[in-house]
Every structure is written in structure tokens, then in C-alpha cells.
Design a protein around this motif. Structure first.
Motif, PDB file in Angstrom:
ATOM      1  N   ARG A 135       1.539  -0.968   0.161  1.00 37.32           N
ATOM      2  CA  ARG A 135       0.117  -0.149   0.142  1.00 37.32           C
ATOM      3  C   ARG A 135       0.557   1.684   0.050  1.00 37.32           C
ATOM      4  O   ARG A 135       0.842   1.961  -0.969  1.00 37.32           O
ATOM      5  N   ARG A 136       1.770   0.603   0.731  1.00 37.77           N
ATOM      6  CA  ARG A 136       3.026   2.109   0.584  1.00 37.77           C
ATOM      7  C   ARG A 136       3.638   2.595  -0.389  1.00 37.77           C
ATOM      8  O   ARG A 136       3.320   3.892  -1.189  1.00 37.77           O
ATOM      9  N   VAL A 137       3.836   1.532  -1.054  1.00 39.12           N
ATOM     10  CA  VAL A 137       4.678   1.501  -2.349  1.00 39.12           C
ATOM     11  C   VAL A 137       3.730   2.228  -3.486  1.00 39.12           C
ATOM     12  O   VAL A 137       4.055   2.325  -4.525  1.00 39.12           O
ATOM     13  N   GLY A 138       2.659   1.485  -2.969  1.00 43.05           N
ATOM     14  CA  GLY A 138       1.705   1.976  -4.524  1.00 43.05           C
ATOM     15  C   GLY A 138       1.263   3.803  -4.487  1.00 43.05           C
ATOM     16  O   GLY A 138       0.839   4.353  -5.146  1.00 43.05           O
ATOM     17  N   LEU A 139       1.434   3.975  -2.689  1.00 38.79           N
ATOM     18  CA  LEU A 139       0.925   5.263  -2.408  1.00 38.79           C
ATOM     19  C   LEU A 139       2.153   6.604  -3.092  1.00 38.79           C
ATOM     20  O   LEU A 139       1.487   7.499  -3.533  1.00 38.79           O
ATOM     21  N   ARG A 140       2.673   5.950  -3.289  1.00 35.27           N
ATOM     22  CA  ARG A 140       4.489   6.556  -3.398  1.00 35.27           C
ATOM     23  C   ARG A 140       4.726   6.330  -4.633  1.00 35.27           C
ATOM     24  O   ARG A 140       4.907   7.842  -5.591  1.00 35.27           O
ATOM     25  N   LEU A 141       4.251   5.719  -5.366  1.00 34.02           N
ATOM     26  CA  LEU A 141       4.104   5.631  -7.415  1.00 34.02           C
ATOM     27  C   LEU A 141       2.640   6.260  -7.337  1.00 34.02           C
ATOM     28  O   LEU A 141       2.205   7.072  -8.866  1.00 34.02           O
ATOM     29  N   LEU A 142       2.082   6.197  -7.080  1.00 32.07           N
ATOM     30  CA  LEU A 142       0.432   7.393  -7.281  1.00 32.07           C
ATOM     31  C   LEU A 142       0.993   8.590  -6.903  1.00 32.07           C
ATOM     32  O   LEU A 142       0.671   9.528  -7.810  1.00 32.07           O
ATOM     33  N   ALA A 143       1.385   8.963  -6.087  1.00 29.64           N
ATOM     34  CA  ALA A 143       1.936  10.357  -5.675  1.00 29.64           C
ATOM     35  C   ALA A 143       3.224  11.009  -6.712  1.00 29.64           C
ATOM     36  O   ALA A 143       3.197  12.398  -8.129  1.00 29.64           O
ATOM     37  N   LEU A 144       4.312  10.570  -7.290  1.00 35.02           N
ATOM     38  CA  LEU A 144       4.492  10.497  -8.371  1.00 35.02           C
ATOM     39  C   LEU A 144       4.587  10.525  -9.705  1.00 35.02           C
ATOM     40  O   LEU A 144       4.527  11.655 -10.922  1.00 35.02           O
ATOM     41  N   ALA A 145       3.505  10.216 -10.326  1.00 36.12           N
ATOM     42  CA  ALA A 145       2.726   9.619 -11.332  1.00 36.12           C
ATOM     43  C   ALA A 145       2.294  10.815 -11.807  1.00 36.12           C
ATOM     44  O   ALA A 145       1.796  12.105 -12.062  1.00 36.12           O
ATOM     45  N   VAL A 146       1.450  11.714  -9.805  1.00 33.93           N
ATOM     46  CA  VAL A 146       0.381  13.222 -10.376  1.00 33.93           C
ATOM     47  C   VAL A 146       1.606  14.304 -10.463  1.00 33.93           C
ATOM     48  O   VAL A 146       1.112  15.174 -10.661  1.00 33.93           O
ATOM     49  N   LEU A 147       2.855  13.882  -9.550  1.00 38.49           N
ATOM     50  CA  LEU A 147       3.677  14.994  -9.897  1.00 38.49           C
ATOM     51  C   LEU A 147       4.573  14.793 -11.150  1.00 38.49           C
ATOM     52  O   LEU A 147       4.643  16.279 -12.255  1.00 38.49           O
ATOM     53  N   LEU A 148       4.694  14.125 -12.035  1.00 33.94           N
ATOM     54  CA  LEU A 148       5.258  14.295 -13.564  1.00 33.94           C
ATOM     55  C   LEU A 148       3.879  14.218 -14.674  1.00 33.94           C
ATOM     56  O   LEU A 148       4.819  15.209 -15.333  1.00 33.94           O
ATOM     57  N   GLY A 149       2.779  14.399 -14.053  1.00 33.35           N
ATOM     58  CA  GLY A 149       1.249  14.694 -14.643  1.00 33.35           C
ATOM     59  C   GLY A 149       0.989  16.373 -14.747  1.00 33.35           C
ATOM     60  O   GLY A 149       1.480  16.728 -15.751  1.00 33.35           O
ATOM     61  N   ALA A 150       1.463  17.013 -13.927  1.00 30.59           N
ATOM     62  CA  ALA A 150       1.844  18.490 -13.617  1.00 30.59           C
ATOM     63  C   ALA A 150       2.425  18.398 -13.909  1.00 30.59           C
ATOM     64  O   ALA A 150       2.787  20.211 -14.796  1.00 30.59           O
ATOM     65  N   TRP A 151       4.228  18.574 -14.004  1.00 36.61           N
ATOM     66  CA  TRP A 151       5.079  19.009 -14.509  1.00 36.61           C
ATOM     67  C   TRP A 151       5.248  18.891 -16.079  1.00 36.61           C
ATOM     68  O   TRP A 151       5.420  19.834 -17.039  1.00 36.61           O
ATOM     69  N   GLN A 152       4.354  17.719 -16.707  1.00 35.46           N
ATOM     70  CA  GLN A 152       4.091  17.571 -18.422  1.00 35.46           C
ATOM     71  C   GLN A 152       2.642  18.301 -18.224  1.00 35.46           C
ATOM     72  O   GLN A 152       3.294  19.722 -19.504  1.00 35.46           O
ATOM     73  N   ALA A 153       1.767  18.626 -17.520  1.00 34.80           N
ATOM     74  CA  ALA A 153       1.095  20.057 -17.575  1.00 34.80           C
ATOM     75  C   ALA A 153       1.066  21.320 -17.592  1.00 34.80           C
ATOM     76  O   ALA A 153       0.882  22.080 -18.598  1.00 34.80           O
ATOM     77  N   VAL A 154       2.529  21.045 -17.179  1.00 36.87           N
ATOM     78  CA  VAL A 154       3.050  22.632 -16.514  1.00 36.87           C
ATOM     79  C   VAL A 154       3.555  23.520 -18.351  1.00 36.87           C
ATOM     80  O   VAL A 154       3.349  24.234 -19.071  1.00 36.87           O
ATOM     81  N   VAL A 155       4.495  21.686 -18.445  1.00 37.18           N
ATOM     82  CA  VAL A 155       4.905  22.249 -20.069  1.00 37.18           C
ATOM     83  C   VAL A 155       3.934  22.635 -21.528  1.00 37.18           C
ATOM     84  O   VAL A 155       4.435  22.809 -22.181  1.00 37.18           O
ATOM     85  N   VAL A 156       3.474  21.984 -21.175  1.00 32.67           N
ATOM     86  CA  VAL A 156       1.994  21.092 -23.158  1.00 32.67           C
ATOM     87  C   VAL A 156       1.738  23.030 -22.321  1.00 32.67           C
ATOM     88  O   VAL A 156       1.684  23.180 -24.117  1.00 32.67           O
ATOM     89  N   LEU A 157       0.991  23.728 -21.448  1.00 36.02           N
ATOM     90  CA  LEU A 157      -0.017  24.343 -21.126  1.00 36.02           C
ATOM     91  C   LEU A 157       1.419  26.168 -21.790  1.00 36.02           C
ATOM     92  O   LEU A 157       1.342  27.032 -21.777  1.00 36.02           O
TER      93      LEU A 157
END
Length: 292
Positions: A36-58
């Protein structure tokens, strides 16, 4: 007798499948927790990368300021391979830059931790040493590394010596403060009991004070290594190549933000791994932490 038989039938499980052994339930819980901890950390990493990519695309900021994740991956490939006859970044691969910095951190932190342990033990066991030395330790603890790095360069030149000294000075105060506080607060009852059975001062310190203070001392060591690691960029501002901090500083001069971000990721990930190793060492050396 019939009533006793009926009571037994009510309390007994219907089948073996309905009542799994307690050990099996504990094993399932032990596995589910880390997953569960690993899953939450991977989810947080995916959200961070998604926000980073969104900033670049916008295009909220120019690419020279905020490169895309793909650009950072490309920088990782460039700095880890040979391109047009040039090895990595400025003639050294990324892993070589990181290895040089880790060696500097290891030597500097080792010196700082050793001196901090000795000073903290004296401060915690001798009141007059604490009165004399504590203000100087607090003075060093409040100084930012860059404040005295220039003086170290004047004294020791621009080679390895000022970098090692800076990391050692940065690592010493946290260990000294933690060791002094932990040894001074050793259980009085245990100290008096050891003295009552004839233990000398050294025996009391070795057998009672140090084991009681060890968990807090190890916490101070973790803090010291973290502070030394965070000071590596400051230590490598002068003649820092090869070195991960020197690579970051050199890339900043040429607005190579992808290399800068790559260097920050390398520092952060390796720092997390080092801290995890220290936490594991802490659990091995002081398993009684938090227990009475």
C-alpha cells in the motif's frame, strides 16, 4: 450433554476455510502494508510527473526555464554516454560525478561525525566542558556553509581540502548537540544502580549512558549526513568538476536547466537511498528504541 455439544458446534468454525490461521492473517497484513505504501508513493510520483508535463504543455514558462520530463531523460542519456568523442558531461559520466561527490561526503561526514561524537560525549558528561564548548557548537550550527567556505579556500586552496573541511564542519554540530543531550539525559536510576555495584565512570558511560543515548545519537548522525549532503553544491562551487554539485553549478552558468534538474534528481535519489540505509542501521543497532 446435548447443550454442551450444541455450544461447541456454535463456537467451532464451520470449516477450515472460514477460519484462517492467525499467522496467515498476520502475513497478509505484513505484505499489504508495504504494498500500500509503495502504491501511494508511485501514485504521488505519477501525479507530480503529470503536473510537470501539464506545465510544459501549457507553456506557462519557457522551455529553457522548465524543460519537459523527456528533456531531462535525454540529458540523462547524454551525460551517461559518449557523444561526438566527449564522455558524459565535461569529460565525466553522470555516475562518475555522483561517485566523486559521494566520496567527498563520506570522508567529510565521517570526520564531522567522529569529532561530533567526541565533543558531544564530553559535553554530556562534564558540565564545565558543556559550559565552555556549547556556545561555539551553536555558533557553527547557525552558520551557512557558504559563509565560511571562502575562508577555507584561502586557507587550504582550491583542491579537495576545503571541500572536505566544509562538509566536516557542517556535519559536526548536529551530532555534538544530539550526543550531548542524549548522554546528559541518561536514566539516573540506571546510573546510580551501576555505581552502587562498583562500576567506575568509564564503565558507567560504556555500559549505561551510551546504550541509553544510542538512538538519539544515531538520529543526530542521520541529520549530520543529510546536512553534509545538502552542502555538497556549496562545497563544489570552486573547482567542483568532477562532482555532481559542480556539474549543477556549471550547467547553471550555461542555462542548461535539463542538466540542472537531472543533477538535483541524482542528489535527491541518492540521498534517499543513503538515508534509508542509515534508518536500517539504526533499527539494527538500537532495536530497543521506543521501548521501555
Amino acid at each position: 450433554m446435548p447443550s454442551l455439544a450444541r455450544a461447541r458446534r456454535k463456537t467451532a468454525p464451520a470449516s477450515a476455510e472460514d477460519a484462517p490461521p492467525p499467522a496467515e492473517g498476520r502475513r497478509r497484513g505484513a505484505v499489504a502494508g508495504p504494498l500500500r505504501r509503495v502504491g501511494l508513493r508511485l501514485l504521488a510520483l505519477a501525479v507530480l510527473l503529470g503536473a510537470w508535463q501539464a506545465v510544459v504543455v501549457l507553456e506557462l514558462w519557457p522551455p529553457v526555464l522548465v524543460p519537459s520530463p523527456a528533456d531531462v531523460v535525454d540529458a540523462l542519456v547524454r551525460t551517461s554516454t559518449e557523444n561526438d568523442g566527449v564522455r558524459g558531461y565535461q569529460g565525466h559520466y553522470l555516475v562518475e560525478h555522483l561517485g566523486v561527490s559521494l566520496r567527498r561526503i563520506a570522508v567529510g561526514a565521517l570526520i564531522g561525525v567522529g569529532v561530533g561524537l567526541a565533543v558531544g560525549l564530553l559535553m554530556g558528561t562534564l558540565a564545565w566542558v558543556r559550559v565552555v564548548v556549547e556556545p561555539w557548537v551553536a555558533f557553527l550550527r547557525t552558520l551557512p556553509p557558504l559563509a565560511y567556505f571562502s575562508l577555507l579556500v584561502i586557507w587550504f586552496g582550491i583542491d579537495e581540502s576545503p571541500k572536505i573541511w566544509l562538509l566536516a564542519i557542517a556535519a559536526m554540530p548536529p551530532v555534538a548537540v544530539a550526543t550531548a543531550a542524549a548522554t546528559a539525559s541518561a536514566p539516573i536510576a540506571l546510573v546510580e544502580a551501576a555505581q552502587a555495584i562498583g562500576a567506575g565512570r568509564r564503565q558507567v558511560i560504556r555500559s549505561v549512558v551510551l546504550p541509553a543515548a544510542l538512538p538519539e545519537i544515531l538520529t543526530g548522525v542521520r541529520l549530520a549526513v543529510g546536512i553534509a549532503y545538502s552542502s555538497v553544491v556549496a562545497a563544489e562551487t570552486v573547482n567542483g568538476l568532477p562532482g555532481i554539485g559542480g556539474m549543477v553549478r556549471d550547467a547553471q552558468r550555461y542555462n542548461q536547466s535539463d542538466v540542472v534538474i537531472l543533477g538535483l534528481f541524482a542528489i535527491g535519489v541518492s540521498g534517499l537511498l543513503i538515508d534509508s540505509g542509515l534508518r536500517l542501521l539504526e533499527r539494527r543497532l538500537a532495536p530497543w528504541r521506543g521501548r521501555t
